[in-house]
Design a protein around this motif. Sequence first.
Motif, PDB file in Angstrom:
ATOM      1  N   VAL A  15       0.831  -1.203   0.000  1.00  0.00           N
ATOM      2  CA  VAL A  15       0.000   0.000   0.000  1.00  0.00           C
ATOM      3  C   VAL A  15       0.866   1.253   0.000  1.00  0.00           C
ATOM      4  O   VAL A  15       0.592   2.208  -0.739  1.00  0.00           O
ATOM      5  CB  VAL A  15      -0.979  -0.017   1.189  1.00  0.00           C
ATOM      6  N   ALA A  16       1.945   1.261   0.782  1.00  0.00           N
ATOM      7  CA  ALA A  16       2.855   2.410   0.792  1.00  0.00           C
ATOM      8  C   ALA A  16       3.444   2.622  -0.600  1.00  0.00           C
ATOM      9  O   ALA A  16       3.589   3.759  -1.063  1.00  0.00           O
ATOM     10  CB  ALA A  16       3.949   2.216   1.828  1.00  0.00           C
ATOM     11  N   GLY A  17       3.771   1.530  -1.285  1.00  0.00           N
ATOM     12  CA  GLY A  17       4.304   1.627  -2.643  1.00  0.00           C
ATOM     13  C   GLY A  17       3.316   2.240  -3.615  1.00  0.00           C
ATOM     14  O   GLY A  17       3.686   3.072  -4.452  1.00  0.00           O
ATOM     15  N   VAL A  18       2.064   1.840  -3.494  1.00  0.00           N
ATOM     16  CA  VAL A  18       1.034   2.396  -4.377  1.00  0.00           C
ATOM     17  C   VAL A  18       0.832   3.880  -4.085  1.00  0.00           C
ATOM     18  O   VAL A  18       0.731   4.705  -5.002  1.00  0.00           O
ATOM     19  CB  VAL A  18      -0.283   1.604  -4.235  1.00  0.00           C
ATOM     20  N   GLY A  24       3.832  10.199  -7.191  1.00  0.00           N
ATOM     21  CA  GLY A  24       4.769  10.447  -8.272  1.00  0.00           C
ATOM     22  C   GLY A  24       6.211  10.389  -7.817  1.00  0.00           C
ATOM     23  O   GLY A  24       7.115  10.809  -8.533  1.00  0.00           O
ATOM     24  N   SER A  25       6.446   9.839  -6.630  1.00  0.00           N
ATOM     25  CA  SER A  25       7.801   9.826  -6.085  1.00  0.00           C
ATOM     26  C   SER A  25       8.421   8.426  -6.052  1.00  0.00           C
ATOM     27  O   SER A  25       9.635   8.292  -6.146  1.00  0.00           O
ATOM     28  CB  SER A  25       7.798  10.365  -4.653  1.00  0.00           C
ATOM     29  N   ASN A  26       7.598   7.415  -5.840  1.00  0.00           N
ATOM     30  CA  ASN A  26       8.057   6.036  -5.637  1.00  0.00           C
ATOM     31  C   ASN A  26       9.024   5.895  -4.463  1.00  0.00           C
ATOM     32  O   ASN A  26       9.865   4.995  -4.454  1.00  0.00           O
ATOM     33  CB  ASN A  26       8.675   5.468  -6.918  1.00  0.00           C
ATOM     34  N   ILE A  27       8.898   6.773  -3.459  1.00  0.00           N
ATOM     35  CA  ILE A  27       9.782   6.731  -2.292  1.00  0.00           C
ATOM     36  C   ILE A  27       9.039   6.079  -1.128  1.00  0.00           C
ATOM     37  O   ILE A  27       8.046   6.606  -0.631  1.00  0.00           O
ATOM     38  CB  ILE A  27      10.246   8.140  -1.875  1.00  0.00           C
ATOM     39  N   GLY A  45       8.067  13.486  -1.490  1.00  0.00           N
ATOM     40  CA  GLY A  45       9.267  14.110  -2.031  1.00  0.00           C
ATOM     41  C   GLY A  45       9.062  15.587  -2.330  1.00  0.00           C
ATOM     42  O   GLY A  45       9.810  16.175  -3.108  1.00  0.00           O
ATOM     43  N   ASP A  46       8.062  16.194  -1.690  1.00  0.00           N
ATOM     44  CA  ASP A  46       7.772  17.603  -1.918  1.00  0.00           C
ATOM     45  C   ASP A  46       8.456  18.480  -0.862  1.00  0.00           C
ATOM     46  O   ASP A  46       9.129  17.985   0.037  1.00  0.00           O
ATOM     47  CB  ASP A  46       6.264  17.854  -1.950  1.00  0.00           C
ATOM     48  N   ALA A  47       8.274  19.782  -0.975  1.00  0.00           N
ATOM     49  CA  ALA A  47       8.922  20.732  -0.067  1.00  0.00           C
ATOM     50  C   ALA A  47       8.416  20.613   1.365  1.00  0.00           C
ATOM     51  O   ALA A  47       9.092  21.040   2.296  1.00  0.00           O
ATOM     52  CB  ALA A  47       8.703  22.158  -0.570  1.00  0.00           C
ATOM     53  N   ARG A  48       7.250  20.033   1.568  1.00  0.00           N
ATOM     54  CA  ARG A  48       6.689  19.882   2.910  1.00  0.00           C
ATOM     55  C   ARG A  48       6.957  18.507   3.508  1.00  0.00           C
ATOM     56  O   ARG A  48       6.485  18.203   4.583  1.00  0.00           O
ATOM     57  CB  ARG A  48       5.189  20.138   2.868  1.00  0.00           C
ATOM     58  N   ASN A  49       7.653  17.669   2.792  1.00  0.00           N
ATOM     59  CA  ASN A  49       7.932  16.300   3.256  1.00  0.00           C
ATOM     60  C   ASN A  49       6.643  15.552   3.573  1.00  0.00           C
ATOM     61  O   ASN A  49       6.556  14.815   4.546  1.00  0.00           O
ATOM     62  CB  ASN A  49       8.865  16.310   4.468  1.00  0.00           C
TER      63      ASN A  49
END
Length: 152
Positions: A15-18, A24-27, A45-49
């Motif tokens: 679920v975390a992967g999806v 759009g990060s795949n992290i 992976g955005d500026a707000r984490n």
Amino acid sequence: MIFHLSIDCREPRRVAGVIAELFGSNIVVPFPPVGNGASFMALAGDARNSGVEVYPRGMGLQLVDGVDEAVGVAGEGAPSATHFAMATPLDEAQVLAIGAREGWTARVCNRGGQFDVIEFWIENDRMVEVLTAPMQAQYLRLGSVEQGLAAV
């Protein structure tokens, strides 16, 4: 502003992967504080984490007397895992005073030596992590993908 939220599900890693894919990060990183290695966090992976903590189904967070942080518990009748972290313009004393006024537990906690939060326990059974301006700066600096949230 919401920084992260949590959910529980049957297949946390999947679920975390999806969710990471939808970001759009795949992290995806392990989230060891809850679930004994079975929890993961999808990071935008955005500026707000921004992120979503994904716990095993039936894992919840509980306020326990004499323990300094929320405790992950599992099993039938476990409390909800759902919580979120939010920014506040108020200072620490103001947030703690609101908790005291309502008769709810509000306490400053440190997350793995990385950043501080105020655990604000709504009705003493649902947690919201409230971050003051200094806590937000810690979260944004130390909770970033670049700094390795997996270390939390």
